[in-house]
Design an enzyme around this catalytic site. Structure first.
Site, PDB file in Angstrom:
ATOM      1  N   GLU A   1      14.335  77.452 -19.200  1.00 20.69           N
ATOM      2  CA  GLU A   1      13.937  77.262 -20.601  1.00 20.69           C
ATOM      3  C   GLU A   1      12.454  77.510 -20.851  1.00 20.69           C
ATOM      4  OE1 GLU A   1      16.047  75.449 -18.942  1.00 20.69           O
ATOM      5  OE2 GLU A   1      17.751  74.906 -20.218  1.00 20.69           O
TER       6      GLU A   1
ATOM      7  N   GLU B   1      22.968  72.227 -16.834  1.00 23.42           N
ATOM      8  CA  GLU B   1      22.996  70.860 -17.390  1.00 23.42           C
ATOM      9  C   GLU B   1      24.442  70.353 -17.510  1.00 23.42           C
ATOM     10  OE1 GLU B   1      20.304  72.111 -20.583  1.00 23.42           O
ATOM     11  OE2 GLU B   1      19.096  70.354 -20.103  1.00 23.42           O
TER      12      GLU B   1
END
Ligand code: COA
Length: 720
Positions: free
Chosen positions: A143, A123
């Site tokens: 995740e 990210e």
């Protein structure tokens, strides 16, 4: 020559008083921002503070024409620090604000990636304007494996940089991709053997050309028109698994990315992420992640213990376990000598290996060449002397004490000095076997699970005299062959089968009282109760009722086991009747192919045995009772295991069950579940069953450790 001059006193150099986890250095007119938070540069609260300070320093220096972002050590950034999610005050907002600041920068920001760029790491990379990666870099958003979705705009930037199709696939599976695939997909802009140098060059070029900066948040999602088709599989998966709320949260966030303006997508992801962080499945999955890593650390191993070198491996016994173990080692590149005493035994074993290799090729898991070299590393022999140059020998002969003792005596003679001698046993006393070898320091137990090539768990059984470096060696080797190792002390069944025994005991007791195998398995397999891969009767039918019965019979015979005549009488009687499970077409169930169907014979047998042993029958046993008698009996046994020092920590027990027995990781394991329920409630219910069912055999006696936890409001997780 390039010069790296620190612009501040932020350094992790030995002796530095203030450790900064993100530092800004200068390389001529380029700022170099380094994440330096060993071991994997995870983004912790401190990293965020230091990142803000580094960006302030960069912003305050107009002499710099651009910024290169990199990670120190073996990796870029492996993600958010998993531990900070447990802080009730945790919010993704501070890091997201910094990422927005990076993306909005008027000067180019180029990221140099190597090792892993996972989760928050990817990210960060996606907030930069240009991405260069080393060839073997792994880029992913894992995740979902922690019960989460990306919380730093991964669900919004990834579909914009690549496609909705790829983002849905990568985020819902959590699987990383490598640099070449990432380049093809547009996730990175270049691959370079020296990504730092390449990133600096790119940064200078972009700055000097005054080129437009690529900001992911401003890009359209190019396959947005197909959103419903592309997200349909994810929607179906989410609907089928309501106990994993990350899946529906992901579908919502990706749908927003494809159909809504940036700000709305951002808000959708933020809402979903913050609801998932404290959710029980995510807490459980994070617990398992950390528990697996904690299990590698053996508390009382002397500091500086060095594992013995292991290059060549020997396996004695070419049965199902021996061949599976041989393949697990060969898969990892070890040359293996496989020895069996009989010609037909050896031929059968090598045949099994050939068949497994062919199967792997057929399923596309291995190429022809890979299968050939896997097979080529295994050499069969009928002579035990073929094991004499092995650094580690695993005996995997039949589970029989007298036979194993004989074998250990022989291995003690022929194994070279310093070789590790491991016994693959699921129940036998390692100390007795170790003594038989005449060199007990070299001996350790390795309890592989069947099928040994596939199953992740390895119980490493530490004998009274196992040398520390032998233990360290086996833990290291276990990792090298892709196993999740947990150390157990010596007792009947070690950690896993000792607990499985009480679980089987209750399953069979309830069948005698009137529940069907399907009713019991149904509760165990239902995500509303536990959600295990397989209930106790289906598991025993698959593993072999004869195999299960044999260990119970041996245990009873040894005098250490329960002497109650009804103890596991159903399993023992099925065994005597030749109803050995799936392989004979009959066990607890009857089988049509692999389909388990209710068996009227088993039901009649249970009723007859109940009558013979004076056990009262009921028409139905409530689901809650089935759940409690299975789980709470195991938790009680686990408390005894901990008090006996058989397991070093509660989380090790959770690893045994999640890695080896199909206990769902999203439940965190039996002791994580126990902590969620509360020791007080469990003790109350154990006492209830002692009253309701009688406790003459002591099976409902509450373990003192569990009682203490209940009295103090304590948790297994907090035991040290
Ligand atoms: N947060 C905190 N600690 C982490 C971490 C994270 N995201 N990722 C790894 N670590 C720690 C491990 O706990 C371990 O610590 P230890 O040495 O004290 O036991 C150490 O880093 C090394 O990790 P390990 O998994 O043993 O090494 P590896 O080389 O086999 O794998 C990774 C490295 C990065 C591939 C692997 O650790 C991983 O997949 N990490 C999680 C990535 C992730 O899910 N990120 C998203 C978080 S939201």
């Amino acid at each position: 020559m390039r010069e790296m001059v620190p612009t501040d006193d932020h350094t992790n150099a030995p002796g530095a008083t203030m450790v900064k986890r993100v530092r800004l250095d200068r390389d001529g007119d380029i700022g170099v921002l380094t994440f330096d938070n060993p071991p994997v540069n995870a983004v912790s609260a401190e990293v965020i503070v230091d990142l803000a300070a580094a960006l302030d320093a960069y912003d305050a220096d107009p002499g710099l024409i651009g910024l290169v972002v990199r990670g120190a050590g073996s990796s870029f950034v492996a993600g958010g620090d998993i531990r900070i999610f447990d802080d009730p005050a945790f919010s993704a907002q501070p890091i997201n604000t910094l990422l927005a600041r990076i993306e909005a920068s008027g000067r180019p920001v180029v990221v140099a990636l190597h090792g892993s760029a996972l989760g928050g790491g990817l990210e960060i990379a996606m907030a930069c304007h240009y991405r260069v990666a080393a060839p073997e870099t792994r880029l992913g958003l894992p995740e979902v494996t922690l019960g989460l979705i990306p919380g730093s705009l991964g669900t919004q930037r990834l579909p914009r940089l690549t496609s909705l199709a790829l983002a849905a696939d990568m985020i819902s599976t959590g699987k990383p991709i490598q640099s070449d695939a990432a380049l093809r997909a547009g996730l990175i802009d270049d691959i370079a053997a020296d990504p730092l140098t390449a990133a600096k060059t790119a940064c200078r070029q972009i700055a000097n050309a005054n080129a437009a900066l690529k900001r992911a948040s401003t890009l359209p999602v190019r396959d947005a028109a197909d959103v419903e088709v592309l997200l349909a599989p994810l929607d179906r998966n989410a609907a089928a698994k309501p106990h994993l709320p990350a899946l529906s949260a992901l579908a919502r966030s990706l749908r927003a990315a494809a159909t809504k303006p940036w700000a709305e997508g951002e808000a959708t992801e933020a809402r979903a992420f913050s609801a998932l962080v404290p959710s029980p499945p995510s807490r459980a999955l994070r617990h398992v992640f950390l528990a697996e890593r904690a299990a590698r650390h053996i508390p009382d191993l002397p500091a500086g213990t060095t594992p013995r070198p292991v290059e060549r491996v020997g396996i004695l016994g070419a049965g199902t376990m021996g061949t599976g173990i041989a393949m697990a080692f060969s898969d990892a590149g070890f040359p293996v000598a496989l020895v069996d005493a009989s010609q037909p035994g050896l031929e059968r074993g090598l045949g099994l290996i050939d068949k497994a290799c062919a199967g792997s090729v057929k399923r596309g898991r291995l190429t022809e060449e890979e299968a050939a070299s896997l097979r080529g590393r295994i050499t069969g022999s009928l002579k035990i002397d073929a094991l004499s140059d092995a650094d580690m020998i695993v005996e995997a002969v039949f589970e029989d004490m007298a036979l194993k003792q004989r074998v250990m005596t022989e291995l003690g003679t022929i194994a070279k000095p310093g070789a590790v001698i491991a016994s693959n046993t699921s129940t036998l006393d390692i100390d007795v076997l170790a003594r038989a070898s005449g060199r007990p320091g070299d001996v350790v137990g390795t309890h592989f699970f069947s099928p040994a090539r596939i199953m992740r768990l390895l119980e490493v059984v530490r004998g009274a005299e196992t040398a520390p470096d032998v233990l360290a060696t086996v833990m290291k080797v276990a990792r090298a062959i892709g196993k999740t190792a947990v150390v157990s002390g010596v007792c009947y069944g070690f950690i896993g089968n000792r607990m499985a025994e009480v679980y089987m005991r209750e399953s069979e007791a309830m069948q005698l009282e009137g529940a069907s195998p399907a009713e019991i398995d149904g509760v165990v397999e239902s995500p509303d109760w536990i959600g295990m891969a397989m209930g106790p009767s289906r598991m025993l039918d698959m593993a072999g009722v004869d195999v299960g019965a044999r260990t119970v019979i041996e245990w009873i015979k040894s005098g250490d086991g329960p002497q109650h005549p009804a103890y596991r009488i159903l399993c023992r009687t099925l065994n005597e009747a030749g109803r050995h499970g799936q392989k004979t077409g009959h066990g607890y169930y009857r089988y049509e192919g692999r389909d388990a169907l209710p068996s009227a014979e088993t039901a009649a047998l249970a009723a007859r045995l109940a009558a013979e042993h004076g056990i009262a029958r009921r028409n139905a046993i409530p689901e809650r009772e089935i759940f409690e008698r299975l789980l709470y009996a195991m938790v009680n046994e686990a408390a005894l295991i901990l008090a006996d020092g058989i397991a070093a920590r509660a989380s090790d027990i959770d690893v045994v069950w999640t890695a080896g027995y199909g206990f769902p990781a999203w439940r965190g394991g039996p002791l994580f579940m126990a902590d969620e329920i509360g020791a007080g409630e469990i003790v109350a219910r154990l006492e209830h069953y002692a009253q309701a069912l009688g406790n003459a055999d002591g099976r409902w006696t509450v373990a003192p450790l569990l009682r203490t936890l209940a009295a103090n409001g304590g948790r297994f997780a907090d035991l040290t």
